[in-house]
Design a protein around this motif. Sequence first.
Motif, PDB file in Angstrom:
ATOM      1  N   ASP A  74      46.987   6.586   5.006  1.00  0.00           N
ATOM      2  CA  ASP A  74      46.108   7.753   5.129  1.00  0.00           C
ATOM      3  C   ASP A  74      45.460   8.260   3.917  1.00  0.00           C
ATOM      4  O   ASP A  74      43.995   8.466   3.486  1.00  0.00           O
ATOM      5  CB  ASP A  74      46.702   9.290   5.876  1.00  0.00           C
ATOM      6  CG  ASP A  74      46.515   8.844   7.327  1.00  0.00           C
ATOM      7  OD1 ASP A  74      46.186   7.959   7.613  1.00  0.00           O
ATOM      8  OD2 ASP A  74      47.816   9.636   7.559  1.00  0.00           O
ATOM      9  N   LEU A  75      46.375   8.294   2.688  1.00  0.00           N
ATOM     10  CA  LEU A  75      45.803   8.786   1.864  1.00  0.00           C
ATOM     11  C   LEU A  75      44.951   8.186   0.588  1.00  0.00           C
ATOM     12  O   LEU A  75      44.582   8.118   0.065  1.00  0.00           O
ATOM     13  CB  LEU A  75      47.305   9.423   0.515  1.00  0.00           C
ATOM     14  CG  LEU A  75      47.929  10.933   1.150  1.00  0.00           C
ATOM     15  CD1 LEU A  75      48.852  10.676  -0.150  1.00  0.00           C
ATOM     16  CD2 LEU A  75      47.570  11.872   0.713  1.00  0.00           C
ATOM     17  N   THR A  76      45.460   6.490   1.221  1.00  0.00           N
ATOM     18  CA  THR A  76      44.569   5.576   0.570  1.00  0.00           C
ATOM     19  C   THR A  76      42.915   5.676   1.209  1.00  0.00           C
ATOM     20  O   THR A  76      41.674   5.392   0.235  1.00  0.00           O
ATOM     21  CB  THR A  76      44.999   4.350   0.648  1.00  0.00           C
ATOM     22  OG1 THR A  76      46.448   4.485  -0.356  1.00  0.00           O
ATOM     23  CG2 THR A  76      44.685   3.288   0.162  1.00  0.00           C
TER      24      THR A  76
ATOM     25  N   LEU B 269      41.948   8.041   2.116  1.00  0.00           N
ATOM     26  CA  LEU B 269      40.666   9.509   1.986  1.00  0.00           C
ATOM     27  C   LEU B 269      40.636   9.085   0.513  1.00  0.00           C
ATOM     28  O   LEU B 269      39.251   9.178  -0.348  1.00  0.00           O
ATOM     29  CB  LEU B 269      42.011  10.785   1.878  1.00  0.00           C
ATOM     30  CG  LEU B 269      41.612  12.326   1.816  1.00  0.00           C
ATOM     31  CD1 LEU B 269      40.283  12.719   2.996  1.00  0.00           C
ATOM     32  CD2 LEU B 269      42.853  12.938   1.399  1.00  0.00           C
ATOM     33  N   GLY B 270      40.959   8.226  -0.305  1.00  0.00           N
ATOM     34  CA  GLY B 270      41.115   7.997  -1.766  1.00  0.00           C
ATOM     35  C   GLY B 270      39.178   6.965  -1.905  1.00  0.00           C
ATOM     36  O   GLY B 270      38.496   6.968  -2.878  1.00  0.00           O
ATOM     37  N   LEU B 271      39.406   5.992  -1.705  1.00  0.00           N
ATOM     38  CA  LEU B 271      38.326   5.591  -0.603  1.00  0.00           C
ATOM     39  C   LEU B 271      37.440   6.100  -0.422  1.00  0.00           C
ATOM     40  O   LEU B 271      35.901   5.801  -1.028  1.00  0.00           O
ATOM     41  CB  LEU B 271      39.373   4.264   0.222  1.00  0.00           C
ATOM     42  CG  LEU B 271      39.857   2.943  -0.462  1.00  0.00           C
ATOM     43  CD1 LEU B 271      40.037   1.689   0.180  1.00  0.00           C
ATOM     44  CD2 LEU B 271      39.259   2.376  -1.309  1.00  0.00           C
TER      45      LEU B 271
ATOM     46  N   PHE C 211      37.030   8.967  -0.656  1.00  0.00           N
ATOM     47  CA  PHE C 211      36.532   9.606  -2.056  1.00  0.00           C
ATOM     48  C   PHE C 211      35.295   9.772  -2.875  1.00  0.00           C
ATOM     49  O   PHE C 211      34.232   9.256  -3.694  1.00  0.00           O
ATOM     50  CB  PHE C 211      37.566  11.068  -2.486  1.00  0.00           C
ATOM     51  CG  PHE C 211      37.406  11.741  -3.795  1.00  0.00           C
ATOM     52  CD1 PHE C 211      36.475  12.850  -3.472  1.00  0.00           C
ATOM     53  CD2 PHE C 211      37.230  11.186  -4.959  1.00  0.00           C
ATOM     54  CE1 PHE C 211      36.254  13.879  -4.717  1.00  0.00           C
ATOM     55  CE2 PHE C 211      37.212  12.450  -6.138  1.00  0.00           C
ATOM     56  CZ  PHE C 211      36.287  13.289  -5.507  1.00  0.00           C
ATOM     57  N   GLY C 212      36.310   8.035  -3.048  1.00  0.00           N
ATOM     58  CA  GLY C 212      35.828   7.711  -4.573  1.00  0.00           C
ATOM     59  C   GLY C 212      34.347   6.489  -3.729  1.00  0.00           C
ATOM     60  O   GLY C 212      33.153   7.073  -5.046  1.00  0.00           O
ATOM     61  N   CYS C 213      34.137   6.544  -2.662  1.00  0.00           N
ATOM     62  CA  CYS C 213      33.122   5.504  -2.216  1.00  0.00           C
ATOM     63  C   CYS C 213      32.081   7.370  -2.259  1.00  0.00           C
ATOM     64  O   CYS C 213      30.563   6.738  -2.841  1.00  0.00           O
ATOM     65  CB  CYS C 213      32.664   5.329  -0.833  1.00  0.00           C
ATOM     66  SG  CYS C 213      34.272   3.596  -0.147  1.00  0.00           S
TER      67      CYS C 213
END
Length: 200
Positions: A12-14, A16-18, A20-22
């Motif tokens: 989930d964190l990965t 969410l990070g992706l 956010f990065g996008c």
Amino acid sequence: MAARKSFRTVLDLTVLGLVFGCAVLVWNVASHNRELSATLRATGPLVERTNVRDRLVGTSASLSWLGLEEPDPAEAHLVWIVDVAQCRTCLSGRSAVWNALGDDTSLKRHVVVFGDDDVPQDARRALRGTTFTAASRQDLEAAFGPLLPSTKLLVDRTGVVLMADSRKAASDCGWNFEAQVGVLRGTLTTGLIRSQLVNP
């Protein structure tokens, strides 16, 4: 079970990070796109003017459409080609330096308007010692190619374009073409070339 829950949290964190990065990447690209669009809008007129000027300088055109004999006894011609339909104000309020060139007896001054548009009467009165001619868009484009609504040319007696400037309006720069012509011909002072109002 705890390992599965921990893996799910990491996943989930990965994600969410992706996401956010996008989002940051999309925002960054959009921001650069806005900056590039603004730069293109700002430099577009300059590119148009430069293309016309670079195409015209050094070319040879017939002077017959000005009603002149070739070669003409005048040493040079200052020609202002105006599309009155697109620039109604081009011929207004710019007569002082133009008229000062009347002291140069070997320089003939001409205003040529596109098509059937009439030269405003106040311009005829203001631009003293100037011949006024109407020419079709086809004839002008055959002689010079596409032009912006206000185009000024210094042409020698054989029809070679020595200097040129082409703009969408007569006053969208901070310098004066006819003053530059006068300085180069030795009849005007350099202080007349640049005005106080400079637009990019």
